[in-house]
Scaffold this motif. Structure first.
Motif, PDB file in Angstrom:
ATOM      1  N   GLU A 115     -80.765 -44.814  -5.238  1.00 45.09           N
ATOM      2  CA  GLU A 115     -82.080 -44.173  -5.328  1.00 45.09           C
ATOM      3  C   GLU A 115     -82.272 -43.160  -4.208  1.00 45.09           C
ATOM      4  OE1 GLU A 115     -85.149 -47.134  -5.457  1.00 45.09           O
ATOM      5  OE2 GLU A 115     -84.100 -48.255  -7.010  1.00 45.09           O
ATOM      6  N   LEU A 116     -81.742 -43.460  -3.040  1.00 46.15           N
ATOM      7  CA  LEU A 116     -81.904 -42.572  -1.894  1.00 46.15           C
ATOM      8  C   LEU A 116     -80.970 -41.372  -1.958  1.00 46.15           C
ATOM      9  CD1 LEU A 116     -82.059 -45.296   0.891  1.00 46.15           C
ATOM     10  CD2 LEU A 116     -83.987 -44.045  -0.104  1.00 46.15           C
ATOM     11  N   LEU A 117     -79.727 -41.610  -2.331  1.00 45.25           N
ATOM     12  CA  LEU A 117     -78.714 -40.566  -2.250  1.00 45.25           C
ATOM     13  C   LEU A 117     -78.542 -39.749  -3.530  1.00 45.25           C
ATOM     14  CD1 LEU A 117     -76.124 -42.636  -0.247  1.00 45.25           C
ATOM     15  CD2 LEU A 117     -77.552 -40.795   0.612  1.00 45.25           C
ATOM     16  N   LEU A 118     -78.886 -40.338  -4.650  1.00 45.26           N
ATOM     17  CA  LEU A 118     -78.663 -39.659  -5.931  1.00 45.26           C
ATOM     18  C   LEU A 118     -79.968 -39.584  -6.726  1.00 45.26           C
ATOM     19  CD1 LEU A 118     -75.347 -41.539  -6.807  1.00 45.26           C
ATOM     20  CD2 LEU A 118     -75.567 -39.263  -5.815  1.00 45.26           C
ATOM     21  N   LYS A 119     -81.040 -39.238  -6.041  1.00 49.80           N
ATOM     22  CA  LYS A 119     -82.385 -39.264  -6.619  1.00 49.80           C
ATOM     23  C   LYS A 119     -82.495 -38.602  -7.980  1.00 49.80           C
ATOM     24  CE  LYS A 119     -84.590 -39.195  -2.138  1.00 49.80           C
ATOM     25  NZ  LYS A 119     -85.247 -38.364  -1.168  1.00 49.80           N
ATOM     26  N   LYS A 120     -81.995 -37.419  -8.084  1.00 51.02           N
ATOM     27  CA  LYS A 120     -82.185 -36.636  -9.308  1.00 51.02           C
ATOM     28  C   LYS A 120     -80.850 -36.210  -9.900  1.00 51.02           C
ATOM     29  CE  LYS A 120     -86.516 -34.547  -7.817  1.00 51.02           C
ATOM     30  NZ  LYS A 120     -87.164 -33.261  -7.539  1.00 51.02           N
ATOM     31  N   MET A 121     -80.009 -37.148 -10.190  1.00 48.79           N
ATOM     32  CA  MET A 121     -78.723 -36.789 -10.772  1.00 48.79           C
ATOM     33  C   MET A 121     -78.944 -36.266 -12.187  1.00 48.79           C
ATOM     34  SD  MET A 121     -75.272 -38.989 -10.925  1.00 48.79           S
ATOM     35  CE  MET A 121     -75.189 -39.598 -12.573  1.00 48.79           C
ATOM     36  N   ALA A 122     -78.313 -35.153 -12.513  1.00 46.44           N
ATOM     37  CA  ALA A 122     -78.437 -34.559 -13.847  1.00 46.44           C
ATOM     38  C   ALA A 122     -77.173 -34.829 -14.653  1.00 46.44           C
ATOM     39  CB  ALA A 122     -78.671 -33.059 -13.719  1.00 46.44           C
ATOM     40  N   LYS A 123     -77.337 -34.911 -15.961  1.00 50.94           N
ATOM     41  CA  LYS A 123     -76.195 -35.076 -16.856  1.00 50.94           C
ATOM     42  C   LYS A 123     -76.023 -33.806 -17.670  1.00 50.94           C
ATOM     43  CE  LYS A 123     -76.872 -40.007 -17.600  1.00 50.94           C
ATOM     44  NZ  LYS A 123     -77.170 -41.013 -18.628  1.00 50.94           N
ATOM     45  N   VAL A 124     -74.779 -33.389 -17.786  1.00 49.81           N
ATOM     46  CA  VAL A 124     -74.428 -32.237 -18.612  1.00 49.81           C
ATOM     47  C   VAL A 124     -73.527 -32.769 -19.721  1.00 49.81           C
ATOM     48  CG1 VAL A 124     -73.229 -30.013 -18.660  1.00 49.81           C
ATOM     49  CG2 VAL A 124     -74.605 -30.651 -16.656  1.00 49.81           C
ATOM     50  N   PRO A 125     -73.874 -32.545 -20.987  1.00 52.88           N
ATOM     51  CA  PRO A 125     -73.026 -33.054 -22.077  1.00 52.88           C
ATOM     52  C   PRO A 125     -71.644 -32.420 -22.023  1.00 52.88           C
ATOM     53  CG  PRO A 125     -74.650 -31.500 -22.933  1.00 52.88           C
ATOM     54  CD  PRO A 125     -74.979 -31.730 -21.476  1.00 52.88           C
ATOM     55  N   PHE A 126     -70.687 -33.068 -22.677  1.00 53.40           N
ATOM     56  CA  PHE A 126     -69.328 -32.534 -22.661  1.00 53.40           C
ATOM     57  C   PHE A 126     -69.304 -31.137 -23.265  1.00 53.40           C
ATOM     58  CE2 PHE A 126     -65.187 -31.513 -24.329  1.00 53.40           C
ATOM     59  CZ  PHE A 126     -64.406 -31.734 -23.213  1.00 53.40           C
ATOM     60  N   LEU A 127     -68.739 -30.233 -22.511  1.00 60.94           N
ATOM     61  CA  LEU A 127     -68.477 -28.863 -22.952  1.00 60.94           C
ATOM     62  C   LEU A 127     -67.070 -28.526 -22.486  1.00 60.94           C
ATOM     63  CD1 LEU A 127     -71.915 -27.416 -21.858  1.00 60.94           C
ATOM     64  CD2 LEU A 127     -71.150 -27.701 -24.216  1.00 60.94           C
ATOM     65  N   SER A 128     -66.395 -27.669 -23.180  1.00 66.21           N
ATOM     66  CA  SER A 128     -65.004 -27.359 -22.847  1.00 66.21           C
ATOM     67  C   SER A 128     -64.857 -26.923 -21.394  1.00 66.21           C
ATOM     68  CB  SER A 128     -64.472 -26.242 -23.747  1.00 66.21           C
ATOM     69  OG  SER A 128     -64.403 -26.692 -25.071  1.00 66.21           O
ATOM     70  N   PRO A 129     -63.933 -27.559 -20.657  1.00 67.00           N
ATOM     71  CA  PRO A 129     -63.694 -27.154 -19.276  1.00 67.00           C
ATOM     72  C   PRO A 129     -63.354 -25.667 -19.189  1.00 67.00           C
ATOM     73  CG  PRO A 129     -62.621 -29.236 -19.721  1.00 67.00           C
ATOM     74  CD  PRO A 129     -63.121 -28.708 -21.042  1.00 67.00           C
ATOM     75  N   GLY A 130     -63.957 -25.001 -18.222  1.00 70.72           N
ATOM     76  CA  GLY A 130     -63.703 -23.580 -18.011  1.00 70.72           C
ATOM     77  C   GLY A 130     -64.496 -22.653 -18.919  1.00 70.72           C
ATOM     78  N   SER A 131     -65.290 -23.215 -19.841  1.00 74.64           N
ATOM     79  CA  SER A 131     -66.031 -22.373 -20.777  1.00 74.64           C
ATOM     80  C   SER A 131     -67.287 -21.788 -20.130  1.00 74.64           C
ATOM     81  CB  SER A 131     -66.416 -23.166 -22.029  1.00 74.64           C
ATOM     82  OG  SER A 131     -67.395 -24.144 -21.719  1.00 74.64           O
ATOM     83  N   LYS A 132     -67.685 -20.633 -20.602  1.00 78.71           N
ATOM     84  CA  LYS A 132     -68.914 -20.006 -20.097  1.00 78.71           C
ATOM     85  C   LYS A 132     -70.130 -20.859 -20.426  1.00 78.71           C
ATOM     86  CE  LYS A 132     -67.208 -15.376 -19.709  1.00 78.71           C
ATOM     87  NZ  LYS A 132     -67.376 -13.972 -19.924  1.00 78.71           N
ATOM     88  N   GLU A 133     -70.091 -21.571 -21.537  1.00 82.27           N
ATOM     89  CA  GLU A 133     -71.201 -22.463 -21.886  1.00 82.27           C
ATOM     90  C   GLU A 133     -71.339 -23.562 -20.835  1.00 82.27           C
ATOM     91  OE1 GLU A 133     -73.006 -24.898 -25.704  1.00 82.27           O
ATOM     92  OE2 GLU A 133     -70.862 -24.471 -25.669  1.00 82.27           O
ATOM     93  N   LEU A 134     -70.213 -24.123 -20.409  1.00 81.02           N
ATOM     94  CA  LEU A 134     -70.250 -25.138 -19.352  1.00 81.02           C
ATOM     95  C   LEU A 134     -70.798 -24.532 -18.070  1.00 81.02           C
ATOM     96  CD1 LEU A 134     -69.618 -27.951 -18.206  1.00 81.02           C
ATOM     97  CD2 LEU A 134     -67.313 -27.113 -17.702  1.00 81.02           C
TER      98      LEU A 134
END
Length: 185
Positions: A115-134
């Motif tokens: 809770e202290l160190l990772l208060k607002k961790m965000a998730k990004v859905p899988f997108l192709s590595p290296g892609s502009k969308e990612l």
């Protein structure tokens, strides 16, 4: 060694590799400079790098000294969107990846330090590595969080110092490892 220098980047790249947060040539790390940023090169094993191996990416998106990581655009957009960002670390942390694959929500850690160190961790859905969308999704997510889980891919953390970014990656991996072993029983 200055906190956000090329030497510090090499130092922490070796530490993260020794701890298993990256293996072989995976992952990428950068530190901001006045006219751009220094980033690890594409396809290179992190333990073998020297400061001379780093690639400079200018704010005009030009490259000096070789070919940067294929995910240089994530770093670029994080720096462009977060003026306090001085370092970006992208790992492929084993236990974090395992917990992601198991469907762990990453907001329900058992240890209170999360809770202290990772208060607002965000998730990004899988997108192709290296892609502009990612790159674009990571850039947007970095506006609300310093720690980003790239589902099925890894972790990106940014910090005002390289030490902060590295610490966030290490803490997330420790918490994921704890949850993994806790859930074995």
């Amino acid at each position: 060694m200055r906190q956000n220098s090329r030497e510090a980047l090499i130092f922490y790249a070796r530490i993260l590799a020794e701890k298993g947060l990256v293996v072989g040539s995976e992952g990428n790390f950068s530190v901001k400079a006045k006219y751009g940023f220094w980033i690890t090169p594409s396809g290179r094993i992190k333990q073998n790098l020297t400061p001379k191996d780093l690639v400079f990416v200018g704010w005009d998106q030009s490259f000096i000294n070789g070919c940067p990581s294929s995910e240089w655009g994530m770093h670029y957009l994080i720096y462009q969107k977060n003026f306090k960002a001085n370092a970006v670390i992208h790992t492929h942390s084993l236990y974090t990846l395992i917990m992601s694959a198991k469907g762990f929500d990453f907001y329900g850690f058992s240890l209170k330090e999360a809770e202290l160190l990772l208060k607002k961790m965000a998730k990004v859905p899988f997108l192709s590595p290296g892609s502009k969308e990612l790159w674009e999704r990571v850039g947007e997510a970095s506006l609300t969080s310093k720690v980003l889980l790239l589902e099925g891919h890894g972790v990106v953390a940014w910090g005002e110092t390289i030490e902060e970014a590295v610490s966030l990656c290490e803490v997330l991996e420790k918490l994921s490892k704890f949850e993994f072993f806790k859930n074995l029983g």
